[in-house]
Design a protein around this motif. Structure first.
Motif, PDB file in Angstrom:
ATOM      1  N   ILE A   1      45.653  30.360  50.543  1.00 25.84           N
ATOM      2  CA  ILE A   1      44.608  31.365  50.780  1.00 25.84           C
ATOM      3  C   ILE A   1      44.902  32.145  52.060  1.00 25.84           C
ATOM      4  CG2 ILE A   1      42.156  31.677  51.303  1.00 25.84           C
ATOM      5  CD1 ILE A   1      41.609  29.271  49.441  1.00 25.84           C
ATOM      6  N   ALA A   2      45.294  31.432  53.109  1.00 28.85           N
ATOM      7  CA  ALA A   2      45.637  32.119  54.356  1.00 28.85           C
ATOM      8  C   ALA A   2      46.836  33.035  54.174  1.00 28.85           C
ATOM      9  CB  ALA A   2      45.912  31.094  55.457  1.00 28.85           C
ATOM     10  N   ALA A   3      47.813  32.589  53.380  1.00 30.83           N
ATOM     11  CA  ALA A   3      48.981  33.437  53.105  1.00 30.83           C
ATOM     12  C   ALA A   3      48.561  34.709  52.388  1.00 30.83           C
ATOM     13  CB  ALA A   3      49.997  32.667  52.265  1.00 30.83           C
ATOM     14  N   ARG A   4      47.597  34.593  51.478  1.00 29.35           N
ATOM     15  CA  ARG A   4      47.119  35.763  50.746  1.00 29.35           C
ATOM     16  C   ARG A   4      46.429  36.750  51.680  1.00 29.35           C
ATOM     17  NH1 ARG A   4      48.542  37.809  45.939  1.00 29.35           N
ATOM     18  NH2 ARG A   4      46.822  38.658  44.745  1.00 29.35           N
ATOM     19  N   PHE A   5      45.625  36.249  52.597  1.00 27.35           N
ATOM     20  CA  PHE A   5      44.982  37.130  53.569  1.00 27.35           C
ATOM     21  C   PHE A   5      46.017  37.825  54.453  1.00 27.35           C
ATOM     22  CE2 PHE A   5      40.905  34.718  52.984  1.00 27.35           C
ATOM     23  CZ  PHE A   5      40.089  35.815  52.736  1.00 27.35           C
ATOM     24  N   ALA A   6      47.023  37.079  54.875  1.00 21.47           N
ATOM     25  CA  ALA A   6      48.021  37.639  55.796  1.00 21.47           C
ATOM     26  C   ALA A   6      48.975  38.594  55.096  1.00 21.47           C
ATOM     27  CB  ALA A   6      48.814  36.505  56.463  1.00 21.47           C
ATOM     28  N   TYR A   7      49.285  38.316  53.823  1.00 21.62           N
ATOM     29  CA  TYR A   7      50.256  39.124  53.075  1.00 21.62           C
ATOM     30  C   TYR A   7      49.674  39.479  51.701  1.00 21.62           C
ATOM     31  CZ  TYR A   7      53.573  37.382  56.563  1.00 21.62           C
ATOM     32  OH  TYR A   7      54.213  37.070  57.732  1.00 21.62           O
ATOM     33  N   PRO A   8      48.723  40.392  51.646  1.00 19.55           N
ATOM     34  CA  PRO A   8      48.083  40.721  50.370  1.00 19.55           C
ATOM     35  C   PRO A   8      49.030  41.316  49.335  1.00 19.55           C
ATOM     36  CG  PRO A   8      47.429  42.276  52.087  1.00 19.55           C
ATOM     37  CD  PRO A   8      48.165  41.178  52.771  1.00 19.55           C
ATOM     38  N   ASP A   9      50.200  41.777  49.762  1.00 21.10           N
ATOM     39  CA  ASP A   9      51.146  42.408  48.829  1.00 21.10           C
ATOM     40  C   ASP A   9      52.254  41.455  48.373  1.00 21.10           C
ATOM     41  OD1 ASP A   9      52.258  42.209  51.351  1.00 21.10           O
ATOM     42  OD2 ASP A   9      53.328  44.113  51.228  1.00 21.10           O
ATOM     43  N   ARG A  10      52.120  40.153  48.671  1.00 21.22           N
ATOM     44  CA  ARG A  10      53.158  39.204  48.283  1.00 21.22           C
ATOM     45  C   ARG A  10      52.603  38.142  47.336  1.00 21.22           C
ATOM     46  NH1 ARG A  10      56.969  37.918  53.501  1.00 21.22           N
ATOM     47  NH2 ARG A  10      58.129  36.855  51.864  1.00 21.22           N
ATOM     48  N   PRO A  11      53.395  37.732  46.329  1.00 21.89           N
ATOM     49  CA  PRO A  11      52.956  36.656  45.436  1.00 21.89           C
ATOM     50  C   PRO A  11      52.819  35.352  46.219  1.00 21.89           C
ATOM     51  CG  PRO A  11      54.882  37.816  44.551  1.00 21.89           C
ATOM     52  CD  PRO A  11      54.730  38.250  45.965  1.00 21.89           C
ATOM     53  N   VAL A  12      51.802  34.555  45.884  1.00 20.43           N
ATOM     54  CA  VAL A  12      51.558  33.280  46.551  1.00 20.43           C
ATOM     55  C   VAL A  12      51.331  32.211  45.482  1.00 20.43           C
ATOM     56  CG1 VAL A  12      50.108  31.998  48.164  1.00 20.43           C
ATOM     57  CG2 VAL A  12      50.515  34.445  48.535  1.00 20.43           C
ATOM     58  N   ILE A  13      52.036  31.095  45.614  1.00 17.54           N
ATOM     59  CA  ILE A  13      51.913  30.009  44.642  1.00 17.54           C
ATOM     60  C   ILE A  13      51.798  28.686  45.387  1.00 17.54           C
ATOM     61  CG2 ILE A  13      52.921  28.856  42.630  1.00 17.54           C
ATOM     62  CD1 ILE A  13      54.608  31.375  42.170  1.00 17.54           C
ATOM     63  N   ALA A  14      50.737  27.936  45.066  1.00 15.44           N
ATOM     64  CA  ALA A  14      50.525  26.608  45.642  1.00 15.44           C
ATOM     65  C   ALA A  14      50.801  25.544  44.591  1.00 15.44           C
ATOM     66  CB  ALA A  14      49.097  26.474  46.158  1.00 15.44           C
TER      67      ALA A  14
ATOM     68  N   ASP B   1      37.654  40.268  45.819  1.00 11.97           N
ATOM     69  CA  ASP B   1      38.238  41.596  45.962  1.00 11.97           C
ATOM     70  C   ASP B   1      39.540  41.569  46.752  1.00 11.97           C
ATOM     71  OD1 ASP B   1      36.713  40.807  48.205  1.00 11.97           O
ATOM     72  OD2 ASP B   1      36.613  42.872  48.931  1.00 11.97           O
ATOM     73  N   ARG B   2      39.742  40.535  47.573  1.00 10.91           N
ATOM     74  CA  ARG B   2      40.955  40.402  48.377  1.00 10.91           C
ATOM     75  C   ARG B   2      41.993  39.516  47.691  1.00 10.91           C
ATOM     76  NH1 ARG B   2      38.640  40.528  53.625  1.00 10.91           N
ATOM     77  NH2 ARG B   2      40.696  40.238  54.594  1.00 10.91           N
ATOM     78  N   MET B   3      41.536  38.618  46.829  1.00 14.84           N
ATOM     79  CA  MET B   3      42.416  37.642  46.197  1.00 14.84           C
ATOM     80  C   MET B   3      42.991  38.142  44.871  1.00 14.84           C
ATOM     81  SD  MET B   3      42.319  34.827  48.192  1.00 14.84           S
ATOM     82  CE  MET B   3      42.279  35.872  49.663  1.00 14.84           C
ATOM     83  N   ALA B   4      42.246  39.013  44.177  1.00 14.40           N
ATOM     84  CA  ALA B   4      42.629  39.423  42.827  1.00 14.40           C
ATOM     85  C   ALA B   4      43.669  40.535  42.856  1.00 14.40           C
ATOM     86  CB  ALA B   4      41.391  39.876  42.050  1.00 14.40           C
ATOM     87  N   GLY B   5      44.089  40.918  41.629  1.00 12.72           N
ATOM     88  CA  GLY B   5      45.058  41.997  41.488  1.00 12.72           C
ATOM     89  C   GLY B   5      46.480  41.491  41.558  1.00 12.72           C
ATOM     90  N   SER B   6      47.395  42.432  41.534  1.00 12.43           N
ATOM     91  CA  SER B   6      48.814  42.098  41.621  1.00 12.43           C
ATOM     92  C   SER B   6      49.231  42.221  43.085  1.00 12.43           C
ATOM     93  CB  SER B   6      49.615  43.081  40.766  1.00 12.43           C
ATOM     94  OG  SER B   6      50.982  42.769  40.787  1.00 12.43           O
ATOM     95  N   PRO B   7      50.128  41.347  43.556  1.00  9.69           N
ATOM     96  CA  PRO B   7      50.875  40.287  42.897  1.00  9.69           C
ATOM     97  C   PRO B   7      50.033  39.022  42.682  1.00  9.69           C
ATOM     98  CG  PRO B   7      51.459  40.377  45.210  1.00  9.69           C
ATOM     99  CD  PRO B   7      50.524  41.511  44.983  1.00  9.69           C
ATOM    100  N   PRO B   8      50.571  38.045  41.940  1.00 11.44           N
ATOM    101  CA  PRO B   8      49.767  36.893  41.540  1.00 11.44           C
ATOM    102  C   PRO B   8      49.445  35.926  42.673  1.00 11.44           C
ATOM    103  CG  PRO B   8      52.050  36.635  40.820  1.00 11.44           C
ATOM    104  CD  PRO B   8      51.920  38.031  41.350  1.00 11.44           C
ATOM    105  N   LEU B   9      48.314  35.238  42.506  1.00 14.26           N
ATOM    106  CA  LEU B   9      47.919  34.114  43.350  1.00 14.26           C
ATOM    107  C   LEU B   9      47.675  32.951  42.398  1.00 14.26           C
ATOM    108  CD1 LEU B   9      46.944  32.684  45.940  1.00 14.26           C
ATOM    109  CD2 LEU B   9      44.692  33.728  45.554  1.00 14.26           C
TER     110      LEU B   9
END
Length: 601
Positions: free
Chosen positions: A426-439, A462-470
């Protein structure tokens, strides 16, 4: 309305570059919460489900960005909840600043509700811990906290009583005896090696005929230098888990992870080398390093407290990895005999074949957890960020994921705590909204706290959704599997269902309840299709794989004591037939691939 101390705190945080603060509310930080409201998102308050998650997210922010991570918690129980995540930062050497509330100054010492001795509580986890008893302290306490966190790569804790938070701010302390005037600012120092020790190190490395290199996160900024040194020395490079992203795995001389979760190629290199070069790693397990006295050692580390405490070294080079290697390279002539390097590269190819064949094995129609990771590795998007939790899934994450250039990857390396996989993502998604994140998370860790953070994902949809994938990949095996295997191999005990079994739960359906996408897979032939669907989703995904819990995480070499205990445990183990069949076939694959004369393309 005059500016309050709490407003000034947030203003100072923004001057230090803080964009978001992870936390959970409570009346002990009411003043801070009001200030966050008035700050209008600069910095932003990110509401987690639990303070421990806030601390994990702050740690992850530091790991993935190189910036100071920041978290906030209320007094008493809220502050206590931070500790596990802060210890994760402390032990993995990440700069984090924690801001915690405290009861009003008038009430302190009265055994008041939620009054905890926070200075004592945070003294071990913090490199700097200070309670602010006067508004005029606030400026220099914040500045010292950030300077200390950055300098020591550790945790700094600021404790602010409720009434101080709501007092009138004093951006500039009174000009009187006792006041100090601090500033925002810090710069990364150059830590250069001792020239004499460097020449000594070069001599040892030049004399070595079979050099093995082990790197950790301390080598993160020295990628090109590590590659050049490895080439000059004809060496292979093994990676501690925190150093996974330093070098890509497609380099033929990179042997991959080391240790219990490591590769056979790394193990063979460590068992047969005559010279060991450690760079920026405090890998602690001596049983996976060369036998004492079997080889000479050189270590490079920026922290003199950690030099030469894992293996008896002959040269102790204290310095920044990049700076040190730059000065070392001119002292290293290229070794002409490449037979050692060729042997390492052949072992890497053989190991990769073993992994592929192990992952392809299935038993009784169940999904092999190795296949879950093996099949997604070539599908991973460029620049993706990968996180892992602690558990048996970490074995497969460490071995089967092939890190490519530009990817990021991390986990709780030294504390090895359960629970950080989801908040890291989740923190990675906030810091890099334009990069895919997989846990990659086991069902034990997901039940422990990861499921709750799906509500945080929903909260910030609204911050987590969309492309790239989470994507949150959950290994559902209804077993605390890593501990189960440790009971067998280390304790000589059979699986104890009372502690090890965990209830089945519909994780994918739960995701749908949260407004996320849920994907469920329990068939080996559908693993790749499930990954394709997850990677194509425009919503955050909980990807649930029902996997076989009897696949053994076989170490690179089986120690006699562990083998005896595993056999002893297996006699009474409720899963003895399944684990015997799977263990035999998994080990047989490795033995076949290492037969003399076999070649690997």
């Amino acid at each position: 309305m005059a500016q309050q101390v709490a407003d000034y705190v947030l203003q100072r945080l923004t001057q230090w570059g803080v964009k978001r603060v992870y936390g959970y509310p409570g009346d002990g930080i009411n003043g801070m919460l009001g200030a966050f409201d008035r700050a209008k998102g600069d910095p932003e308050f990110i509401q987690t489900r639990h303070e421990e998650m806030a601390a994990f997210m702050a740690c992850a922010h530091a790991k993935f960005t190189g910036e100071v991570g920041c978290c906030v918690a209320t007094s008493g129980p809220g502050a206590i909840h931070l500790l596990n995540g802060l210890y994760d930062a402390k032990l993995d050497h990440q700069p984090v600043v924690a801001i915690v509330g405290q009861q009003a100054r008038l009430a302190q010492g009265a055994h008041y509700q939620q009054e905890v001795n926070l200075e004592n509580l945070f003294s071990d986890v913090s490199e700097f811990c200070q309670i602010v008893m006067h508004p005029g302290q606030m400026r220099h306490v914040i500045d010292r906290a950030f300077k200390t966190a950055l300098t020591t790569r550790g945790v700094a804790t600021i404790i602010i009583p409720e009434d101080v938070q709501e007092s009138d701010a004093m951006p500039s302390p009174p000009k009187e005896h006792g006041s100090v005037y601090s500033s925002v600012g810090w710069s990364q120092p150059r830590v250069l090696p001792n020239p004499e020790e460097l020449r000594k190190a070069a001599g040892i490395l030049n004399e070595g005929e079979k050099v093995a290199i082990l790197i950790g996160q301390g080598a993160a900024n020295a990628r090109e230098e590590v590659i050049e040194v490895a080439d000059l020395l004809g060496a292979g490079v093994a990676k501690a888990l925190l150093g996974r992203e330093v070098l890509p795995d497609d380099l033929p001389f990179v042997t991959g992870p080391i240790g219990l979760l490591g590769s056979k190629a790394s193990d063979e290199m460590m068992r047969n080398c005559d010279t060991l070069l450690m760079i920026g790693s405090s890998f602690p397990y001596a049983e996976w390093l060369p036998e004492e006295g079997s080889c000479r050692g050189v270590e490079i580390d920026i922290d003199g407290r950690m030099i030469g405490i894992r293996y008896p070294m002959d040269a102790h080079v204290v310095g920044d990895a990049k700076e040190t290697l730059r000065q070392l390279i001119p002292l290293l002539p290229r070794k002409e005999d490449r037979s050692w390097r060729e042997e390492i590269e052949e072992n890497v190819r053989a190991w990769n074949t073993v992994l592929e064949k192990r992952a392809a094995q299935t038993f009784n129609g169940k999904i092999n957890p190795q296949a879950v990771v093996e099949q997604v590795s070539p599908l991973l998007p460029d620049g993706c960020i990968l996180t892992a939790d602690s558990g048996s899934g970490t074995n497969w994450w460490a071995r089967h994921i092939k890190i490519r250039d530009g990817m990021k990857a991390s986990l709780s390396g030294t504390l090895a705590t359960m629970g950080p996989g989801v908040p890291y993502a989740i923190a990675a998604r906030f810091a890099y909204p334009d990069r895919p994140v997989i846990a990659f998370v086991g069902d034990g860790a997901f039940q422990m706290n990861g499921m709750n953070e799906m509500i945080t994902v929903k909260r910030y949809a609204d911050r987590m959704a969309g492309s790239p994938p989470l994507i949150f990949c959950v290994f559902n095996n209804q077993d605390l599997n890593q501990v189960t295997w440790e009971q067998r191999a280390m304790g000589g005990d059979p699986k104890y269902r009372g502690s090890q079994y965990i209830p089945d739960f519909p994780y994918a359906k739960y995701a749908e309840m949260c407004g996320l996408k849920g994907i469920y897979c329990d068939e080996p032939k559908k693993v790749k299709a499930a990954w394709d669907a997850a990677l194509a989703s425009d919503r955050p995904v909980v990807l649930e794989f029902v996997v076989d819990n009897e696949i053994p995480p076989i170490p690179p070499h089986i120690m006699s004591d562990q083998a005896k205990k595993t056999v002893k445990a297996g006699i009474k183990d409720p899963q003895k037939f399944g684990i015997a069949e799977r263990g035999f076939r998994q080990k047989l694959t490795e033995m076949y691939e290492n037969l003399p004369g076999r070649k690997h393309d």
